[in-house]
Scaffold this motif. Structure first.
Motif, mmCIF file in Angstrom:
data_model
loop_
_atom_site.group_PDB
_atom_site.id
_atom_site.type_symbol
_atom_site.label_atom_id
_atom_site.label_comp_id
_atom_site.label_asym_id
_atom_site.label_seq_id
_atom_site.Cartn_x
_atom_site.Cartn_y
_atom_site.Cartn_z
ATOM 1 N N MET B 42 14.180 48.092 55.691
ATOM 2 C CA MET B 42 14.740 47.384 54.555
ATOM 3 C C MET B 42 14.519 45.879 54.647
ATOM 4 S SD MET B 42 18.140 48.166 52.542
ATOM 5 C CE MET B 42 19.326 47.428 53.583
ATOM 6 N N LEU B 45 11.134 45.157 53.470
ATOM 7 C CA LEU B 45 11.104 45.353 52.016
ATOM 8 C C LEU B 45 11.701 44.129 51.314
ATOM 9 C CD1 LEU B 45 10.361 47.586 50.011
ATOM 10 C CD2 LEU B 45 12.708 48.393 50.140
ATOM 11 N N ALA B 46 12.835 43.655 51.841
ATOM 12 C CA ALA B 46 13.512 42.519 51.221
ATOM 13 C C ALA B 46 12.674 41.250 51.356
ATOM 14 C CB ALA B 46 14.883 42.327 51.866
ATOM 15 N N ALA B 49 9.701 41.519 49.088
ATOM 16 C CA ALA B 49 10.082 41.460 47.672
ATOM 17 C C ALA B 49 10.326 40.008 47.274
ATOM 18 C CB ALA B 49 11.326 42.304 47.419
ATOM 19 N N ARG B 50 11.005 39.255 48.145
ATOM 20 C CA ARG B 50 11.235 37.842 47.842
ATOM 21 C C ARG B 50 9.919 37.074 47.871
ATOM 22 N NH1 ARG B 50 16.330 38.509 51.277
ATOM 23 N NH2 ARG B 50 17.930 38.756 49.663
ATOM 24 N N PHE B 116 2.344 49.628 44.999
ATOM 25 C CA PHE B 116 3.700 49.082 44.950
ATOM 26 C C PHE B 116 3.737 48.047 43.829
ATOM 27 C CE2 PHE B 116 5.010 49.654 49.725
ATOM 28 C CZ PHE B 116 4.816 51.009 49.595
ATOM 29 N N PRO B 117 4.262 48.399 42.669
ATOM 30 C CA PRO B 117 4.281 47.426 41.579
ATOM 31 C C PRO B 117 5.131 46.211 41.950
ATOM 32 C CG PRO B 117 4.877 49.629 40.798
ATOM 33 C CD PRO B 117 4.872 49.679 42.289
ATOM 34 N N VAL B 118 4.798 45.080 41.362
ATOM 35 C CA VAL B 118 5.470 43.822 41.678
ATOM 36 C C VAL B 118 6.572 43.555 40.665
ATOM 37 C CG1 VAL B 118 5.163 41.334 41.930
ATOM 38 C CG2 VAL B 118 3.357 42.899 42.681
ATOM 39 N N SER B 119 7.731 43.164 41.185
ATOM 40 C CA SER B 119 8.815 42.769 40.301
ATOM 41 C C SER B 119 9.105 41.299 40.535
ATOM 42 C CB SER B 119 10.059 43.613 40.606
ATOM 43 O OG SER B 119 11.236 42.891 40.328
ATOM 44 N N ASN B 122 13.635 41.210 40.658
ATOM 45 C CA ASN B 122 14.349 42.378 40.123
ATOM 46 C C ASN B 122 14.646 42.271 38.626
ATOM 47 O OD1 ASN B 122 14.354 43.287 42.704
ATOM 48 N ND2 ASN B 122 16.533 43.730 42.804
#
Ligand code: HEM
Ligand code: HEM
Lengths: 193, 199
Positions: B42, B45-46, B49-50, B116-119, B122
């Motif tokens: 995680m 992942l975090a 993601a950031r 892995f699509p990009v957000s 969020n």
């Protein structure tokens, strides 16, 4: 590996204990899965974006006349399209496929809707059983001269209700709680009951 | 405070964009390296993601920055430069602009190729730039990492240049990219050049 899939689907089917329908002939017959044309997929949110996975091996037995629907899913057959992620999802914190190799749904009741049914029943995932409602459309069609039943729909479940996401993964910040299941099944009238 | 550039000075918008991007790049490289080191889980992942969200932010800011540059006068390079210094300044600035686009784009392509699509924080899911491809994903990791190293090298030149101007040549190059008043010498030029004061 279609041959392997068909074989393991058969093995699974023996686990689906749908009593043979009392009705014979016409539409009042049970249906089983035409595997090659069916899909069972799921969509989950990872870091704010929709990601997808699928189950490759599952068995379905549907008997509208008797009000029965039974589904067994080989949890080891899932694929999210990424080997590293698959390893995590199959592991203890998520599906724990070693401990819980099967998921099953058994309808207790079918409620007729305009274009299909709502199946109310028990979904067992990762060893936890909960009542869920699975809505789907249902129609039969003539495809290449044989009768095929088309069962499609989707429903959303909460992964945490089934313990999918242990430890740090209990948090829904990076992996959302809601998981949408989509099913598009082609079913054939069962023979040799 | 003046928002627009003058021929001798960067305006507030250019300054804000320059230093905001500097700060974001610092966070960005840190998150990228953290993401690289962490085992799958995680925290990784975090961090990633950031990293992706901030990287997309940098891409947008870089686009705004170029647009603003095009709509504004560009302060001339100081007159005390040797041709080679002139070339180095132009080359490093152009290189930095290229990297401000190339790094986020290769990262975005990398994520798309991995499936892995990009957000963006969020809030918004971005479209995939390419379809899934293991080969492309692995190639893009290499390119992204190489570009990050290139950024480090060019930045070293860029910062060395800025510091040389300030401490060795003692001119206003660094000051004109910073808020506050330019020194008297600069101000007289600015006053001659435009009716408004330079600060
Ligand atoms: C100016 C913007 C960016 C900078 C300076 C930057 C820099 C870095 C650095 C230094 C690393 C770690 C080193 C390495 O992997 O070799 C990294 C990794 C990574 N970056 Fe970026 N990046 C930027 C933008 C982006 C964007 C916009 C995305 C995606 C949308 C992205 C996705 C990734 C990913 C997925 C990794 C991890 C690669 C791996 O699996 O090892 N980056 N980035
Ligand atoms: C991530 C880090 C950085 C990036 C991407 C970056 C990028 C740039 C770019 C592209 C320009 C050219 C502006 C133009 O011509 O439109 C510029 C100018 C400038 N940068 Fe940076 N920069 C960074 C860090 C720094 C640092 C750390 C310093 C100071 C030590 C600095 C000082 C300057 C100065 C003084 C100018 C103005 C040059 C002039 O007036 O001609 N920059 N920067």
């Amino acid at each position: 590996m279609p041959a392997f899939r068909a074989a393991s689907a058969l093995t699974l089917l023996t686990a689906v204990s749908v009593p043979a329908s009392a009705h014979a002939g016409g539409r009042a017959i049970p249906y089983t899965l035409l595997h090659a044309h069916s899909s069972l997929t799921y969509t989950f949110t990872q870091a704010g974006a929709a990601n997808h996975g699928r189950f490759n091996t599952f068995a379905v037995r549907f008997d509208p006349a008797a009000g029965r629907l039974a589904v067994v899913v080989d949890m080891r057959s899932f694929d999210t399209g990424d080997s590293q992620r698959n390893r995590i999802l199959g592991g203890k914190d998520f599906f724990d496929v070693a401990q819980y190799p099967q998921a099953r749904f058994t309808a207790r009741r079918l409620i007729r809707t305009a274009h299909g049914y709502r199946a109310v029943g028990a979904l067992t995932l990762r060893g936890i059983t909960r009542t869920v409602v699975i809505p789907f459309t249902w129609r039969t069609a003539d495809i290449d001269g044989r009768e095929v039943g088309l069962l499609t729909g989707r429903t959303t479940i909460r992964r945490l209700a089934f313990g999918i996401g242990q430890g740090q993964w209990h948090s829904t910040e990076w992996v959302g709680n809601a998981v949408t299941l989509r099913y598009a099944l082609e079913l054939l009238p069962a023979r040799g009951r | 405070m003046i928002f627009r550039n003058t021929p001798v000075r960067w305006g507030a918008v250019s300054q804000l964009l320059h230093w905001l991007i500097v700060a974001l790049i610092a966070v960005q490289v840190t998150l990228g390296l953290i993401g690289l080191e962490l085992p799958l889980g995680m925290e990784k992942l975090a961090a990633l993601a950031r990293h992706k969200s901030i990287g997309i932010t940098i891409l947008a800011l870089a686009a705004i920055r170029l647009l603003w540059r095009w709509m504004n006068p560009t302060p001339a390079l100081p007159g005390n430069l040797l041709p080679i210094e002139r070339f180095l300044a132009r080359f490093t600035h152009a290189g930095l602009y290229v990297l401000l686009f190339a790094l986020p784009l290769t990262g975005w392509i990398m994520s798309s190729a991995r499936g892995f699509p990009v957000s963006w924080f969020n809030l918004m899911q971005l479209p995939n730039l390419v379809s899934k491809s293991g080969t492309l994903y692995h190639a893009m990791i290499e390119v992204h990492a190489t570009l990050a190293i290139a950024l480090g090298l060019i930045l070293a030149l860029h910062i060395a240049g800025a510091l040389k101007h300030h401490f060795v040549l003692k001119d206003d190059t660094l000051r004109r990219m910073l808020p506050g008043c330019a020194p008297a010498a600069d101000r007289s030029v600015a006053a001659a050049d435009s009716p408004r004061k330079s600060c």
